[in-house]
Scaffold this active site. Sequence first.
Site, PDB file in Angstrom:
ATOM      1  N   HIS A 483       0.838  -1.196   0.000  1.00  0.00           N
ATOM      2  CA  HIS A 483       0.000   0.000   0.000  1.00  0.00           C
ATOM      3  C   HIS A 483       0.877   1.251   0.000  1.00  0.00           C
ATOM      4  O   HIS A 483       0.692   2.139   0.831  1.00  0.00           O
ATOM      5  CB  HIS A 483      -0.895   0.020   1.244  1.00  0.00           C
ATOM      6  N   PRO A 484       1.832   1.379  -0.913  1.00  0.00           N
ATOM      7  CA  PRO A 484       2.730   2.542  -0.868  1.00  0.00           C
ATOM      8  C   PRO A 484       2.006   3.819  -1.251  1.00  0.00           C
ATOM      9  O   PRO A 484       1.173   3.848  -2.152  1.00  0.00           O
ATOM     10  CB  PRO A 484       3.806   2.186  -1.901  1.00  0.00           C
TER      11      PRO A 484
END
Length: 554
Positions: A483-484
């Site tokens: 989930h960058p």
Amino acid sequence: MLYLSVNNNKFLGSLKMREFDFIVVGGGSTGGVVAARLAENPNVSVALLEEGPSDWYPWVHIPGMLYKTATGGLLRHLDYNRSDESSSAATTTVQGQVLGGGSSVNGMVHVRGVPQDYDHWEAQGAVGWSFQNVLPFFLRAEGNDTYRSAVHQGNGPLKVSNPRVLHPLSRAWVQACQEAGMPFNPDFNSGEQLGCGFYQTATHNGRRSSVARAYIHPAVKQHGLTVLTNCRVEKVIFGGKKAAGVAVTRDGRQEVLRARHEIVLSAGAFNTPRLLMLSGIGPADHLRQAGVEVVSDAPGVGENLQDHMDVYLIYKLGATRSYDRYKSLPMKLAAGTEYALFRNGPAASNIIEGGAFWWARKDDTRPTIQYCFLPGTGVESGVTPLHGADGCTLNVCLTQPDSRGSLRLNVHNPSGKSVITPNFLSHEQDMLRMIEGMRVGLEIMAQPSISQHISSLHQPSKPFANDAEIASYVRRYAQGALHPVGTCRMGTDDKAVVDPQLRVYGVEGLRVADASVMPTLPSGNTNAACIMIGERAAHVLKVSNKCSEAAISH
């Protein structure tokens, strides 16, 4: 032409050239929404460029094939550069490389976060992005099969459903959470996230509801959206400070696509800052070191990298069977038959059925730990395989890390893989919160409703004796949750990359719309927030380019 004259020599010459009003780079959870909404206006032409293939692969659309989409060939593998030993997290990370991006390969968990997440964005300079400002765009996207209220609606293109299938172990785990003192929460997206319950998912009638399926394909059929798959964007081309086109490689051929109005970068928190830097927008000294001509000195590009960090606990079951029973060929055939006939059974489950949100510290103002329970094993990476027995998995995830990383070009090979430094656990509070999150997770798994089904711990191989052993386990097995966010942060200060209208500072005709603009992580899975950003970005583009307001209707 002027727009071909700046730092793009390899694209000069007799190349095929096409023009569109808008070019959207990246056919993922945000870019697909932006392109589809813009294409609703019959007076504009829109091109959506996706580096990966189309989403024709059958397993993309079957929820139970998550184990294959999460590990298969539809993912781009990216390099990590571990600059310290604070964490021995996996040395690679991935991004979805297929039409629909992450929405075509993820776990389908539909979580918005909490209102404080977006109010915090506004407090950091993302003016107009408070929860009350973004809620209409969450609603515009949502087609919920259960809830109708001030925070839910059912007419949007993205279908959101209650679990079609619930394994008995998932029910037992949620009961165990309540035995451990957590309240039952029927709706994690109500505005109150605390508690345990069952995740709603981006699915519809037993099929994945990806952005490709919900937005892109209908826009192609109904509005003439141009989609170019297997199209790698090399850089943005400028005429002075104006973004005028993109240089691409497609099917082995080099082309230049020109934008009459604007270009939108939606390539994700890793690839968008990379493209900006390759195009001459980034920290000036770094660009010069990499041999890239500077168009705009933007020191914030590639900074502020954040990701949720998670750790898995694996348990071996006794007589109880989990979804692991379907790993044998006969059982796979049985599950496939049930799915083909009825769109039901294990193949209709996204596997991640039960979940919870809880505090890691008493002074936290919002839940900072997310739990995901899987009645099976094998979806996770970096764990010791469980052979010859059924098992279950508990994922413990830190949703609000204080650690920050960065992304840079490889100065020796700028067009190659970027250098990503995640800096997991570089802030001491992150480890303290993870230790507490693990403690609570272990307490849940010890409750009667779930422990009666468990024969032993599998990973770790024995119970932890103290906090030091938990910390050691976290350092060994912690990994990014894929989930960058944050590498092209939205704001108004000198480190912000885009303004609250998503315009890139220092140039014209260029915007960013994807997870990279988030100032901080939302509390939970990021797909819903990315789709919201796409809806809002399309609205802003329509207004600023004086497009027909009729296209903004639901």
